[in-house]
Design a protein around this motif. Structure first.
Motif, PDB file in Angstrom:
ATOM      1  N   THR A  28       0.613  -1.350   0.140  1.00  0.00           N
ATOM      2  CA  THR A  28       0.137   0.131  -0.161  1.00  0.00           C
ATOM      3  C   THR A  28       1.053   0.980  -0.236  1.00  0.00           C
ATOM      4  OG1 THR A  28      -1.510  -1.296   1.493  1.00  0.00           O
ATOM      5  CG2 THR A  28      -1.585   1.491   1.436  1.00  0.00           C
ATOM      6  N   GLU A  29       0.152   1.830  -1.296  1.00  0.00           N
ATOM      7  CA  GLU A  29       1.149   3.564  -1.112  1.00  0.00           C
ATOM      8  C   GLU A  29       0.113   4.356  -0.441  1.00  0.00           C
ATOM      9  OE1 GLU A  29       3.969   5.781  -4.247  1.00  0.00           O
ATOM     10  OE2 GLU A  29       3.237   4.203  -4.056  1.00  0.00           O
ATOM     11  N   ASN A  30       0.878   5.561  -0.154  1.00  0.00           N
ATOM     12  CA  ASN A  30       0.472   6.866   0.492  1.00  0.00           C
ATOM     13  C   ASN A  30      -0.155   8.023  -0.435  1.00  0.00           C
ATOM     14  OD1 ASN A  30      -0.955   5.361   2.260  1.00  0.00           O
ATOM     15  ND2 ASN A  30      -0.241   7.286   3.905  1.00  0.00           N
ATOM     16  N   LEU A  31      -1.050   8.573  -0.728  1.00  0.00           N
ATOM     17  CA  LEU A  31      -1.120   9.889  -1.428  1.00  0.00           C
ATOM     18  C   LEU A  31      -1.827  11.034  -0.955  1.00  0.00           C
ATOM     19  CD1 LEU A  31      -0.338  10.893  -4.508  1.00  0.00           C
ATOM     20  CD2 LEU A  31      -2.671  10.308  -4.992  1.00  0.00           C
ATOM     21  N   GLN A  32      -1.292  12.060  -1.216  1.00  0.00           N
ATOM     22  CA  GLN A  32      -1.614  12.807  -0.007  1.00  0.00           C
ATOM     23  C   GLN A  32      -2.416  14.066  -2.319  1.00  0.00           C
ATOM     24  OE1 GLN A  32      -1.205  14.142   3.664  1.00  0.00           O
ATOM     25  NE2 GLN A  32      -2.589  15.038   2.983  1.00  0.00           N
ATOM     26  N   VAL A  33      -4.015  13.817  -1.456  1.00  0.00           N
ATOM     27  CA  VAL A  33      -4.368  15.469  -2.118  1.00  0.00           C
ATOM     28  C   VAL A  33      -4.914  17.032  -1.801  1.00  0.00           C
ATOM     29  CG1 VAL A  33      -4.703  13.482  -3.727  1.00  0.00           C
ATOM     30  CG2 VAL A  33      -6.570  14.186  -2.326  1.00  0.00           C
ATOM     31  N   ASN A  34      -4.934  17.761  -1.990  1.00  0.00           N
ATOM     32  CA  ASN A  34      -6.173  18.522  -1.496  1.00  0.00           C
ATOM     33  C   ASN A  34      -7.343  18.118  -1.637  1.00  0.00           C
ATOM     34  OD1 ASN A  34      -7.414  21.159  -0.669  1.00  0.00           O
ATOM     35  ND2 ASN A  34      -6.432  22.226  -2.190  1.00  0.00           N
ATOM     36  N   THR A  83      -8.247  15.111  -8.897  1.00  0.00           N
ATOM     37  CA  THR A  83      -8.900  14.834 -10.018  1.00  0.00           C
ATOM     38  C   THR A  83      -7.610  14.148 -10.662  1.00  0.00           C
ATOM     39  OG1 THR A  83     -10.567  15.151  -9.930  1.00  0.00           O
ATOM     40  CG2 THR A  83     -10.252  14.597 -12.099  1.00  0.00           C
ATOM     41  N   SER A  84      -6.865  15.841 -10.864  1.00  0.00           N
ATOM     42  CA  SER A  84      -5.572  15.897 -11.806  1.00  0.00           C
ATOM     43  C   SER A  84      -4.487  15.547 -11.132  1.00  0.00           C
ATOM     44  CB  SER A  84      -5.453  17.048 -12.251  1.00  0.00           C
ATOM     45  OG  SER A  84      -6.146  18.101 -11.603  1.00  0.00           O
ATOM     46  N   THR A  85      -4.315  15.021  -9.489  1.00  0.00           N
ATOM     47  CA  THR A  85      -3.305  14.821  -8.674  1.00  0.00           C
ATOM     48  C   THR A  85      -3.566  13.116  -9.233  1.00  0.00           C
ATOM     49  OG1 THR A  85      -3.088  16.510  -7.386  1.00  0.00           O
ATOM     50  CG2 THR A  85      -2.086  14.938  -6.609  1.00  0.00           C
ATOM     51  N   LEU A  86      -4.574  12.523  -8.973  1.00  0.00           N
ATOM     52  CA  LEU A  86      -5.291  11.046  -9.241  1.00  0.00           C
ATOM     53  C   LEU A  86      -4.789  10.214 -10.566  1.00  0.00           C
ATOM     54  CD1 LEU A  86      -8.056  10.376  -7.028  1.00  0.00           C
ATOM     55  CD2 LEU A  86      -5.443   9.678  -7.140  1.00  0.00           C
ATOM     56  N   GLN A  87      -5.050  11.640 -11.744  1.00  0.00           N
ATOM     57  CA  GLN A  87      -4.772  10.842 -12.724  1.00  0.00           C
ATOM     58  C   GLN A  87      -3.002  11.278 -13.129  1.00  0.00           C
ATOM     59  OE1 GLN A  87      -6.598  14.610 -15.122  1.00  0.00           O
ATOM     60  NE2 GLN A  87      -7.355  12.583 -16.283  1.00  0.00           N
ATOM     61  N   ALA A  88      -2.504  12.160 -12.107  1.00  0.00           N
ATOM     62  CA  ALA A  88      -1.351  11.829 -12.043  1.00  0.00           C
ATOM     63  C   ALA A  88      -0.168  10.701 -12.227  1.00  0.00           C
ATOM     64  CB  ALA A  88      -0.207  13.524 -12.155  1.00  0.00           C
ATOM     65  N   LYS A  89      -1.133  10.200 -10.577  1.00  0.00           N
ATOM     66  CA  LYS A  89      -0.714   9.241 -10.331  1.00  0.00           C
ATOM     67  C   LYS A  89      -0.644   7.876 -10.403  1.00  0.00           C
ATOM     68  CE  LYS A  89       1.529   6.839  -7.096  1.00  0.00           C
ATOM     69  NZ  LYS A  89       3.108   7.477  -6.558  1.00  0.00           N
ATOM     70  N   LEU A  90      -1.854   8.007 -11.658  1.00  0.00           N
ATOM     71  CA  LEU A  90      -2.115   6.371 -11.896  1.00  0.00           C
ATOM     72  C   LEU A  90      -1.388   6.289 -13.268  1.00  0.00           C
ATOM     73  CD1 LEU A  90      -5.825   6.700 -11.391  1.00  0.00           C
ATOM     74  CD2 LEU A  90      -4.083   4.922 -10.340  1.00  0.00           C
ATOM     75  N   ALA A  91      -0.912   7.398 -13.922  1.00  0.00           N
ATOM     76  CA  ALA A  91       0.220   7.337 -15.186  1.00  0.00           C
ATOM     77  C   ALA A  91       1.154   6.870 -14.917  1.00  0.00           C
ATOM     78  CB  ALA A  91       0.019   8.860 -15.593  1.00  0.00           C
ATOM     79  N   GLN A  92       1.739   7.553 -13.365  1.00  0.00           N
ATOM     80  CA  GLN A  92       3.357   7.391 -13.521  1.00  0.00           C
ATOM     81  C   GLN A  92       3.411   6.139 -12.729  1.00  0.00           C
ATOM     82  OE1 GLN A  92       4.337   7.305  -9.541  1.00  0.00           O
ATOM     83  NE2 GLN A  92       5.543   6.827  -9.606  1.00  0.00           N
ATOM     84  N   ASP A  93       2.456   5.672 -12.347  1.00  0.00           N
ATOM     85  CA  ASP A  93       2.476   3.757 -11.180  1.00  0.00           C
ATOM     86  C   ASP A  93       1.695   3.105 -11.785  1.00  0.00           C
ATOM     87  OD1 ASP A  93       3.329   1.780 -10.655  1.00  0.00           O
ATOM     88  OD2 ASP A  93       3.788   2.935  -8.262  1.00  0.00           O
ATOM     89  N   ASP A 142     -14.456  11.871  -7.416  1.00  0.00           N
ATOM     90  CA  ASP A 142     -13.541  12.368  -8.435  1.00  0.00           C
ATOM     91  C   ASP A 142     -12.441  11.603  -8.619  1.00  0.00           C
ATOM     92  OD1 ASP A 142     -14.113  14.608  -7.230  1.00  0.00           O
ATOM     93  OD2 ASP A 142     -12.642  15.347  -5.416  1.00  0.00           O
ATOM     94  N   ALA A 143     -12.187  10.191  -8.066  1.00  0.00           N
ATOM     95  CA  ALA A 143     -11.532   9.613  -8.139  1.00  0.00           C
ATOM     96  C   ALA A 143     -11.607   8.777  -9.162  1.00  0.00           C
ATOM     97  CB  ALA A 143     -11.558   8.437  -7.703  1.00  0.00           C
ATOM     98  N   ILE A 144     -13.080   8.575  -9.472  1.00  0.00           N
ATOM     99  CA  ILE A 144     -13.263   8.084 -10.682  1.00  0.00           C
ATOM    100  C   ILE A 144     -13.919   8.505 -12.423  1.00  0.00           C
ATOM    101  CG2 ILE A 144     -16.185   7.773 -12.037  1.00  0.00           C
ATOM    102  CD1 ILE A 144     -16.581   5.970  -9.907  1.00  0.00           C
ATOM    103  N   LYS A 145     -13.501  10.114 -12.184  1.00  0.00           N
ATOM    104  CA  LYS A 145     -13.163  11.493 -12.826  1.00  0.00           C
ATOM    105  C   LYS A 145     -12.228  11.075 -13.456  1.00  0.00           C
ATOM    106  CE  LYS A 145     -16.504  14.144 -13.154  1.00  0.00           C
ATOM    107  NZ  LYS A 145     -17.845  12.619 -12.286  1.00  0.00           N
ATOM    108  N   ALA A 146     -11.067  10.267 -12.341  1.00  0.00           N
ATOM    109  CA  ALA A 146      -9.838  10.443 -12.714  1.00  0.00           C
ATOM    110  C   ALA A 146      -9.561   9.539 -13.797  1.00  0.00           C
ATOM    111  CB  ALA A 146      -8.398   9.967 -11.636  1.00  0.00           C
ATOM    112  N   GLY A 147     -10.797   8.390 -14.157  1.00  0.00           N
ATOM    113  CA  GLY A 147     -10.169   7.538 -14.981  1.00  0.00           C
ATOM    114  C   GLY A 147      -9.422   6.204 -14.768  1.00  0.00           C
TER     115      GLY A 147
END
Lengths: 329, 313
Positions: free
Chosen positions: B186-192, B200-210, B226-231
């Motif tokens: 498990t990895e943690n991610l901090q969002v605003n 949404t864009s932070t999650l998008q970036a994270k999912l693209a990175q990993d 928001d996570a659903i919008k990140a695809g």
């Protein structure tokens, strides 16, 4: 003199350095998808930041700019849901509401002489409290209801929250709107009489008044511009996310100011331009997501942002000294 | 003059012609008398979760004819002052969250010293007894996180992403730590959490990175939206429920939600004080009463969906 030291030069160099830096350290950053995600993130901050930057050039602040984005969406969604009315009516009503808040901000600042920092701090708290209180009263919860089943959703969504494909990447419409707003702001500042007025009222309001610049009208106009673009992003948030949390938007007012300052706008007014603010917002988008693309712990992001802000202020200070020295020589 | 008449006419036509569906339903009214109970939380204003806790408390107050004094402050020191104020105003009972036990200990002791019964809710499961509170209603964040972790581990999760939407929240960190104890990857991610577009864009970036992320774990219902919008292709699970996430569970877009039943926390805290005052009851028999983790998935969503629409679940 204004051409000798352009405000956006420092920001442009910083943007290039940060861009190359993340290209080097973050493999995931090197794709077209990543680039448009960064652009999207930058645009949602950048659209309001353009107006905030112009307002700062005009020598004033607006701390209510973050929450008015949320207020705009809430007014639209709750009014239409409560009365069962087409969303277009609510969107127009919301625009009127936002402009009224902007006018009130400007009018109070000009009329009382109280610093805009204090006036808009008041507006900020009033809006934040009203967002929560009214939302709870109307919907019985602290988030707005889903607007996607109300008439007008599709057409408004097409305007405020559409996306299109270039090749294989999906670009959000807000990016195009952002570029458009920056272009308009740039044109106003550089080519119109209003632009000269903005620089004049920010640099030296009393001298400006003495030579016949309508100081009150100019400054109120700037507050209206902030409200208008806040409304615009509020519409985007509503039609992209369908529901809004009443507590949202708080803290973004600082991001707008940071974008403007990093982009070379002077806090004391009279100096800066629209392109600089856009680059400032782009730097914000790049760093906030670049840290994630690099796989670093985003807990550090705020610290990074603070360092950026301090550096930008130092560059600004240097630029101003340079400018005054050249003016004397 | 004609212009103004025309404008008014146009506005009227617009208003009349614009009526549409999807509107509200008429609410009902109620009244209260009897005991006075103070209900004090560390709610950050505008959180849908706390709104349900409060709704539960208010419903219980209405059902039991209790006069409820609700107050909240996310700041530990000011929450302690609110408890002290309740003691000073001589209420018959106090229900409070014990999120910062050390900061609140003094005020809670003052209450018990003054003979006012105190019950804890939502946070403070390990400390409520030490402070002198009679009962506790809530969920154990670590247990909740671990149960979620165990369930996705059984479904084959290797590398979940745990999304923290509030900087420095002990409860949210505990949930992620619970998930991590069951799934070590498990990895943690901090969002605003205050900005949907940024989430949404932070999650998008994270999912693209990993690309190896196979599960996204959100810790609040609005963040799941928001996570659903990140695809992305990762499966989505969430803590807490609201109307929209309940619908998405039904549609199969969210695998399941862990519900700690905030409405019940508020309802039971008030009701337990009422029963204690009226009848001397001790709910839980000296042990904490757990309101979660309750799993909401496709097997039970049809029962639960209508309640989310009433803001009670």
């Amino acid at each position: 003199m204004r051409r000798a030291v352009r405000p956006e030069v420092g920001a442009l160099v910083a943007a290039a350095v940060i861009f190359v830096f993340f290209l080097a350290v973050a493999p995931a950053f090197r794709s077209a998808d990543a680039f448009v995600t960064v652009l999207y993130q930058s645009s949602t901050i950048g659209i309001v930041a353009v107006a905030v930057g112009m307002l700062m050039i005009g020598g004033e602040f607006d701390l209510s700019a973050g929450v008015i984005v949320t207020s705009a969406g809430l007014v639209n969604s709750m009014f239409c849901w409560y009365f069962g009315i087409n969303l277009w009516v609510g969107a127009i009503l919301s625009l009127v509401f936002c402009l009224a808040v902007g006018f009130l901000n400007g009018y109070l600042v000009m009329r009382t002489g109280i610093p805009s920092f204090l006036i808009t701090l008041g507006t900020f708290f009033v809006l934040q409290g009203a967002n929560l209180g009214v939302t709870k009263l109307v919907t019985g919860s602290v988030s707005s209801t889903d607007v996607s089943r109300i008439d007008g959703y599709d057409s408004l969504g097409a305007i405020f929250a559409s996306s299109f494909e270039i090749g294989s990447v999906v670009v959000w419409g807000t990016v195009v709107w952002w570029i458009l707003f920056v272009a308009v702001a740039s044109w106003i500042l550089r080519r119109t009489r209003g632009g000269n007025w903005i620089y004049a009222v920010g640099g030296a309001a009393d001298s400006a008044r003495a030579v016949g610049v309508p100081v009150v009208r100019t400054k109120i106009g700037l507050f209206l511009a902030v409200s208008f673009l806040g409304w615009f992003v509020g519409m985007h948030n509503l039609y992209r996310f369908n529901t809004l949390q009443a507590g949202g938007g708080v803290g973004n007012e600082f991001l707008y100011i940071i974008a403007a300052v990093v982009g070379g706008t002077l806090l004391t007014g009279g100096f800066g331009n629209a392109a600089g603010v856009a680059i400032g917002a782009f730097i914000f988008g790049m760093t906030s997501l670049g840290i994630v693309y690099a796989g670093w712990d985003p807990n550090w992001f705020r610290a990074f942002l603070g360092v950026m802000l301090l550096l930008a202020v130092l560059v600004n200070l240097y630029v101003r000294k340079l400018a005054t020295r050249e003016a004397r020589a | 003059m004609t212009r103004r008449v025309l404008a008014a006419g146009a506005a009227a036509i617009l208003l009349l012609g614009a009526c549409s569906g999807g509107g509200r339903e008429e609410p009902e009214a109620d009244a209260a008398t009897g005991y006075t109970i103070a209900f004090i939380t560390h709610e950050t204003p505008g959180d849908t979760f706390w709104d349900k806790v409060r709704s539960g408390a208010q419903q219980a107050a209405a059902d039991q004819k209790v006069d409820l004094k609700y107050s909240n402050d996310p700041d530990a020191g000011r929450q302690a002052v609110l408890i002290q104020q309740a003691v000073d105003s001589k209420v018959q009972g106090i229900a409070t969250t014990l999120v910062t036990p050390d900061a609140l200990a003094g005020s809670v002791k003052a209450a018990t010293a003054a003979g006012i019964p105190v019950v804890g809710l939502n946070a403070g499961i390990d400390q409520y007894k030490r402070l002198g509170a009679l009962m506790y209603f809530g969920s154990d964040e670590t247990v909740a996180g671990t149960s979620l972790g165990e369930r996705i581990a059984a479904a084959g999760a290797k590398h979940p992403l745990c999304v923290i939407h509030q900087t420095g929240s002990v409860a949210l960190e505990a949930r992620c730590a619970g998930v991590k104890s069951a799934v070590p990857g498990t990895e943690n991610l901090q969002v605003n959490g205050a900005d949907d577009a940024a989430v949404t864009s932070t999650l998008q970036a994270k999912l693209a990175q990993d690309k190896t992320i196979d599960y996204v774990v959100t810790l609040g219902a609005p963040i799941a939206l928001d996570a659903i919008k990140a695809g992305g292709t990762a499966k989505l699970v969430t803590f807490d429920l609201n109307q929209e996430t309940a619908q998405l569970i039904k549609d199969g877009k969210i695998e399941f939600a862990i519900d700690q039943q905030p409405y019940v926390q508020g309802y039971l805290a008030v009701t337990s004080l009422y029963l204690y005052l009226k009848n001397g009851n001790d709910i839980g028999g000296g042990r904490p009463v757990l309101t979660g983790p309750s799993f909401v998935d496709q097997s039970n969503i049809d029962t639960i969906l209508p309640y989310t629409q009433k803001n009670t679940r």
